[in-house]
Write a protein that holds these residues in place. Structure first.
Motif, PDB file in Angstrom:
ATOM      1  N   PHE A  15       0.843  -1.193   0.000  1.00 55.50           N
ATOM      2  CA  PHE A  15       0.000   0.000   0.000  1.00 55.50           C
ATOM      3  C   PHE A  15       0.884   1.252   0.000  1.00 55.50           C
ATOM      4  O   PHE A  15       1.995   1.244   0.532  1.00 55.50           O
ATOM      5  CB  PHE A  15      -0.917   0.003   1.218  1.00 55.50           C
ATOM      6  N   SER A  16       0.377   2.335  -0.561  1.00 61.04           N
ATOM      7  CA  SER A  16       1.193   3.540  -0.744  1.00 61.04           C
ATOM      8  C   SER A  16       1.720   4.110   0.570  1.00 61.04           C
ATOM      9  O   SER A  16       2.807   4.688   0.605  1.00 61.04           O
ATOM     10  CB  SER A  16       0.386   4.611  -1.490  1.00 61.04           C
ATOM     11  N   GLU A  17       0.963   3.934   1.651  1.00 64.77           N
ATOM     12  CA  GLU A  17       1.414   4.476   2.935  1.00 64.77           C
ATOM     13  C   GLU A  17       2.497   3.627   3.593  1.00 64.77           C
ATOM     14  O   GLU A  17       3.069   4.011   4.626  1.00 64.77           O
ATOM     15  CB  GLU A  17       0.225   4.619   3.898  1.00 64.77           C
ATOM     16  N   GLU A  18       2.826   2.492   2.981  1.00 68.24           N
ATOM     17  CA  GLU A  18       3.808   1.585   3.575  1.00 68.24           C
ATOM     18  C   GLU A  18       5.239   1.856   3.118  1.00 68.24           C
ATOM     19  O   GLU A  18       6.179   1.250   3.633  1.00 68.24           O
ATOM     20  CB  GLU A  18       3.450   0.126   3.250  1.00 68.24           C
ATOM     21  N   TYR A  19       5.434   2.746   2.161  1.00 63.40           N
ATOM     22  CA  TYR A  19       6.779   2.954   1.633  1.00 63.40           C
ATOM     23  C   TYR A  19       6.959   4.410   1.230  1.00 63.40           C
ATOM     24  O   TYR A  19       5.994   5.140   0.998  1.00 63.40           O
ATOM     25  CB  TYR A  19       7.037   2.051   0.424  1.00 63.40           C
ATOM     26  N   ASP A  20       8.238   4.823   1.177  1.00 66.48           N
ATOM     27  CA  ASP A  20       8.622   6.150   0.708  1.00 66.48           C
ATOM     28  C   ASP A  20       9.387   5.962  -0.603  1.00 66.48           C
ATOM     29  O   ASP A  20      10.461   5.350  -0.618  1.00 66.48           O
ATOM     30  CB  ASP A  20       9.520   6.832   1.740  1.00 66.48           C
TER      31      ASP A  20
END
Length: 315
Positions: free
Chosen positions: A90-95
């Motif tokens: 999910f997008s909130e899991e990585y930078d």
């Protein structure tokens, strides 16, 4: 997360990586499997999913960020990941900043050095050509600053093309001072321009892969075409000077088997080939040693150098 340059054979990995490439394949026995190339800002590593239809292997595509569980193994002297489980992250899991390799040198600082080299060229026509490309062509400059110098072998990171170009130009500047036979303006211009075709040979990050134009023509021919087109925009640009400059570009890989349409015939072309090869080889060694993190002296066989490489001992 565990960065790729921190991984060692035998490690169990549980983390999120950018799937740079995904390709289905078949074993010799007709069993399907998947080849992956995983990437973070420290480099890339091959991955294999040997049982793609098993539980725990979720759907995902190339250029997705994926969480994987797998083991680090070794094949033909190179590390790879044997992937047991995978899911789309999910997008909130990585930078995303953790996954795009970037030059350690400041883009602004490198550009100032580049302009300083351009300003040192006294020939009116060569100076005009360099300013037209590196100062006036804003779209080209943005691409040049962001591109890598290669897909994997050396300078394969954002800013790598500019970093490699400056290193080659500095080596050429030294040779021009050491050997009076060299026409400095021609050599410096050729050094600054020698890899401009890579802005069209390779796509931008995160893909950083060969374009159709790159596959069909290659950066050497593309670069020669770009220089020819630029020279036509400068009134009175001497044909002989254009031919000599283009020859340096066409010959900068040195040998026909290395992709050069011509072998070096000018002293400036010889010097450019030596500088280009020197920087590429030294950066390759730098990246090999950095990836090992100093864990051992002997690093194993390297196909590029055709040698078992060893780290220099303490002195």
């Amino acid at each position: 997360m565990r960065y790729i340059n921190e991984l060692h054979e035998g490690d169990r990995v549980n983390g999120i990586y950018l799937c740079k490439q995904k390709q289905s394949a078949m074993t010799k026995n007709g069993k399907p499997y998947e080849n992956l190339i995983l990437q973070d800002k420290t480099g890339v590593i091959d991955g294999k999913i040997w049982d793609p239809n098993s539980n725990g292997i979720d759907d995902f595509d190339g250029l997705d960020y994926i969480e994987i569980i797998g083991d680090v193994t070794s094949f033909a002297g190179a590390m790879q990941l044997n992937i047991k489980r995978v899911r789309r992250a999910f997008s909130e899991e990585y930078d995303p900043a953790d996954y795009l390799p970037v030059s350690e040198n400041s883009t602004d600082d490198m550009y100032h050095q580049l302009i300083s080299m351009i300003d040192s060229v006294k020939n009116t026509y060569l100076s005009a050509l360099l300013h037209k490309l590196f100062v006036e062509e804003k779209d080209f400059l943005k691409s040049f600053e962001e591109h890598s110098a290669a897909k994997t072998v050396h300078h394969g990171f954002i800013g790598g093309l500019m970093e490699h170009t400056l290193s080659v130009t500095r080596l050429c500047d030294y040779m021009a001072g050491a050997y009076p036979v060299i026409k400095r303006d021609l050599l410096i211009t050729a050094a600054l321009l020698h890899d401009v075709g890579k802005t069209r040979e390779l796509s931008s990050f995160p893909l950083n892969d060969y374009t159709d134009e790159g596959q069909l023509l290659g950066h050497i021919v593309i670069g020669a075409q770009m220089i020819h087109d630029l020279a036509k925009e400068i009134p009175g640009f001497p044909v002989d000077l254009e031919n000599q400059l283009v020859h340096c570009i066409l010959a900068h890989h040195g040998e026909l088997e290395y992709g050069s349409p011509k072998k070096p015939a000018l002293v400036e072309a010889v010097a450019l080939n030596l500088a280009d090869n020197t920087d590429a080889r030294m950066e390759t060694l730098t990246e090999v040693f950095a990836a090992d993190k100093g864990k051992k002296e002997w690093l194993g066989f390297n196909r590029i150098f055709d040698s078992n490489l060893r780290r220099t001992g303490d002195m």
